[in-house]
Design a protein around this motif. Sequence first.
Motif, mmCIF file in Angstrom:
data_model
loop_
_atom_site.group_PDB
_atom_site.id
_atom_site.type_symbol
_atom_site.label_atom_id
_atom_site.label_comp_id
_atom_site.label_asym_id
_atom_site.label_seq_id
_atom_site.Cartn_x
_atom_site.Cartn_y
_atom_site.Cartn_z
ATOM 1 N N ILE A 178 0.839 -1.209 0.000
ATOM 2 C CA ILE A 178 0.000 0.000 0.000
ATOM 3 C C ILE A 178 0.872 1.256 0.000
ATOM 4 O O ILE A 178 0.620 2.214 -0.744
ATOM 5 C CB ILE A 178 -0.955 0.000 1.217
ATOM 6 N N VAL A 179 1.922 1.250 0.831
ATOM 7 C CA VAL A 179 2.814 2.410 0.884
ATOM 8 C C VAL A 179 3.494 2.651 -0.466
ATOM 9 O O VAL A 179 3.583 3.792 -0.944
ATOM 10 C CB VAL A 179 3.879 2.224 1.998
ATOM 11 N N VAL A 180 3.949 1.572 -1.106
ATOM 12 C CA VAL A 180 4.580 1.722 -2.424
ATOM 13 C C VAL A 180 3.581 2.301 -3.422
ATOM 14 O O VAL A 180 3.916 3.199 -4.216
ATOM 15 C CB VAL A 180 5.113 0.359 -2.913
ATOM 16 N N ALA A 181 2.334 1.802 -3.380
ATOM 17 C CA ALA A 181 1.322 2.252 -4.342
ATOM 18 C C ALA A 181 0.984 3.737 -4.167
ATOM 19 O O ALA A 181 0.753 4.441 -5.159
ATOM 20 C CB ALA A 181 0.066 1.402 -4.190
ATOM 21 N N VAL A 182 0.940 4.217 -2.927
ATOM 22 C CA VAL A 182 0.567 5.622 -2.721
ATOM 23 C C VAL A 182 1.772 6.562 -2.836
ATOM 24 O O VAL A 182 1.616 7.743 -3.126
ATOM 25 C CB VAL A 182 -0.128 5.846 -1.348
ATOM 26 N N ALA A 183 2.984 6.023 -2.617
ATOM 27 C CA ALA A 183 4.171 6.891 -2.614
ATOM 28 C C ALA A 183 4.764 7.079 -4.008
ATOM 29 O O ALA A 183 5.637 7.921 -4.185
ATOM 30 C CB ALA A 183 5.244 6.322 -1.687
ATOM 31 N N ILE A 184 4.302 6.306 -4.978
ATOM 32 C CA ILE A 184 4.900 6.375 -6.317
ATOM 33 C C ILE A 184 4.746 7.766 -6.922
ATOM 34 O O ILE A 184 5.589 8.238 -7.657
ATOM 35 C CB ILE A 184 4.274 5.288 -7.224
ATOM 36 N N LYS A 185 3.654 8.466 -6.577
ATOM 37 C CA LYS A 185 3.439 9.813 -7.110
ATOM 38 C C LYS A 185 4.347 10.832 -6.414
ATOM 39 O O LYS A 185 4.655 11.887 -6.965
ATOM 40 C CB LYS A 185 1.976 10.216 -6.895
ATOM 41 N N VAL A 186 4.766 10.529 -5.186
ATOM 42 C CA VAL A 186 5.516 11.504 -4.384
ATOM 43 C C VAL A 186 7.004 11.445 -4.682
ATOM 44 O O VAL A 186 7.633 12.461 -4.982
ATOM 45 C CB VAL A 186 5.245 11.277 -2.879
ATOM 46 N N VAL A 187 7.609 10.251 -4.581
ATOM 47 C CA VAL A 187 9.056 10.135 -4.766
ATOM 48 C C VAL A 187 9.453 9.177 -5.880
ATOM 49 O O VAL A 187 10.634 9.078 -6.208
ATOM 50 C CB VAL A 187 9.754 9.701 -3.456
ATOM 51 N N GLY A 188 8.493 8.444 -6.467
ATOM 52 C CA GLY A 188 8.831 7.522 -7.543
ATOM 53 C C GLY A 188 9.342 6.187 -7.035
ATOM 54 O O GLY A 188 9.722 6.049 -5.871
ATOM 55 N N VAL A 189 9.367 5.191 -7.938
ATOM 56 C CA VAL A 189 9.695 3.832 -7.509
ATOM 57 C C VAL A 189 11.155 3.693 -7.080
ATOM 58 O O VAL A 189 11.481 2.817 -6.283
ATOM 59 C CB VAL A 189 9.390 2.826 -8.636
ATOM 60 N N LEU A 190 12.037 4.520 -7.619
ATOM 61 C CA LEU A 190 13.454 4.368 -7.300
ATOM 62 C C LEU A 190 13.827 4.965 -5.947
ATOM 63 O O LEU A 190 14.917 4.703 -5.434
ATOM 64 C CB LEU A 190 14.323 5.002 -8.402
ATOM 65 N N LEU A 191 12.950 5.787 -5.358
ATOM 66 C CA LEU A 191 13.291 6.460 -4.102
ATOM 67 C C LEU A 191 12.347 6.113 -2.949
ATOM 68 O O LEU A 191 12.501 6.628 -1.855
ATOM 69 C CB LEU A 191 13.302 7.984 -4.304
ATOM 70 N N ILE A 192 11.376 5.221 -3.207
ATOM 71 C CA ILE A 192 10.418 4.881 -2.156
ATOM 72 C C ILE A 192 11.119 4.232 -0.966
ATOM 73 O O ILE A 192 10.802 4.506 0.201
ATOM 74 C CB ILE A 192 9.324 3.939 -2.718
ATOM 75 N N ALA A 193 12.082 3.362 -1.261
ATOM 76 C CA ALA A 193 12.786 2.674 -0.170
ATOM 77 C C ALA A 193 13.453 3.667 0.778
ATOM 78 O O ALA A 193 13.568 3.408 1.981
ATOM 79 C CB ALA A 193 13.818 1.708 -0.740
ATOM 80 N N ALA A 194 13.901 4.803 0.234
ATOM 81 C CA ALA A 194 14.534 5.822 1.089
ATOM 82 C C ALA A 194 13.531 6.392 2.089
ATOM 83 O O ALA A 194 13.882 6.647 3.248
ATOM 84 C CB ALA A 194 15.117 6.930 0.221
ATOM 85 N N MET A 195 12.279 6.607 1.657
ATOM 86 C CA MET A 195 11.249 7.112 2.576
ATOM 87 C C MET A 195 10.956 6.103 3.685
ATOM 88 O O MET A 195 10.547 6.469 4.785
ATOM 89 C CB MET A 195 9.955 7.403 1.799
ATOM 90 N N LEU A 196 11.148 4.814 3.388
ATOM 91 C CA LEU A 196 10.910 3.782 4.397
ATOM 92 C C LEU A 196 12.075 3.678 5.379
ATOM 93 O O LEU A 196 11.872 3.596 6.596
ATOM 94 C CB LEU A 196 10.730 2.426 3.701
ATOM 95 N N ILE A 197 13.288 3.669 4.832
ATOM 96 C CA ILE A 197 14.450 3.270 5.640
ATOM 97 C C ILE A 197 15.147 4.441 6.336
ATOM 98 O O ILE A 197 15.493 4.355 7.516
ATOM 99 C CB ILE A 197 15.462 2.528 4.739
ATOM 100 N N VAL A 198 15.365 5.544 5.628
ATOM 101 C CA VAL A 198 16.230 6.606 6.162
ATOM 102 C C VAL A 198 15.662 7.238 7.447
ATOM 103 O O VAL A 198 16.402 7.364 8.442
ATOM 104 C CB VAL A 198 16.509 7.676 5.088
ATOM 105 N N PRO A 199 14.381 7.635 7.512
ATOM 106 C CA PRO A 199 13.881 8.210 8.782
ATOM 107 C C PRO A 199 13.962 7.223 9.951
ATOM 108 O O PRO A 199 14.306 7.608 11.073
ATOM 109 C CB PRO A 199 12.423 8.576 8.459
#
Length: 276
Positions: A178-199
Amino acid sequence: MFDDFLIRATLASIGVALAAAPLGCFVIWRRMAYFGDATAHAAVLGVALSLALSAPIFVGVLAVCLVMAMTVSSLNGRGFAMDTLLGVTAHSSLAIGLVAVSFLSGVRIDLMSYLFGDILAVGKSDLIVIGCGALMVLALLTWRWSALLLSTLNPDLARASGYNPKREQLILTIALAIVVAVAIKVVGVLLIAAMLIVPAATARPFSRTPEMMALIAAGLGACASLAGLRASYVLDTPTGPTIVCISALLFVLTSGLFKLLPLVFSRKWLKSDEAG
């Protein structure tokens, strides 16, 4: 006063950050960083299928991410190592999706916006999807927090307490999709993992309990999103990558601060002992 598109971008980035950061804590605790990255890469295939079938992007991405995650989970331990499966499925899905997009006739898409996000183009319908998805993920995490945490720390103790670790793994997989599906518009598929891991990685040294780590990670994610939006607006840089850069900068600064503070306090105590 913010323009309408900037208000929508702000709300969208905060929504994704609040959902992704606590989920990222489980990704770190379970050492699933590559799993999140692979799920995000598979989203490109979902975009291609959505465009081919004229379906909403959210539905296609969610379906492909769920299929990919369940396939990897079911095949794990049956002759294939987890990292091998993730490598094969992630890059295969990304390549097939990019090839499939090139075959779509009469459809003009901005591929870069799906790879790196286009948060400033978030519309009202996108905002509703992001808000509902973020609330769904937060509700899932709140509802299953104890079971997910116990299954992560000790699967045997979780079974003894009446929880099913495999079911909790499935719930975590659904939340990740679900997070990947909604975040694709915000940061794109190549940067979604960063939103999950870095914070979550930034919050880890300052947290005494799992709950505190999740709350700090959510706060850091939201702050990085707001600062990234502002920096992107001032410097005229790509918004999604700028948010990730701010988040990475926070990680570097806080990690350095966490290592310096004990040295500073130890020197003060040494000086006070010498004076005494």
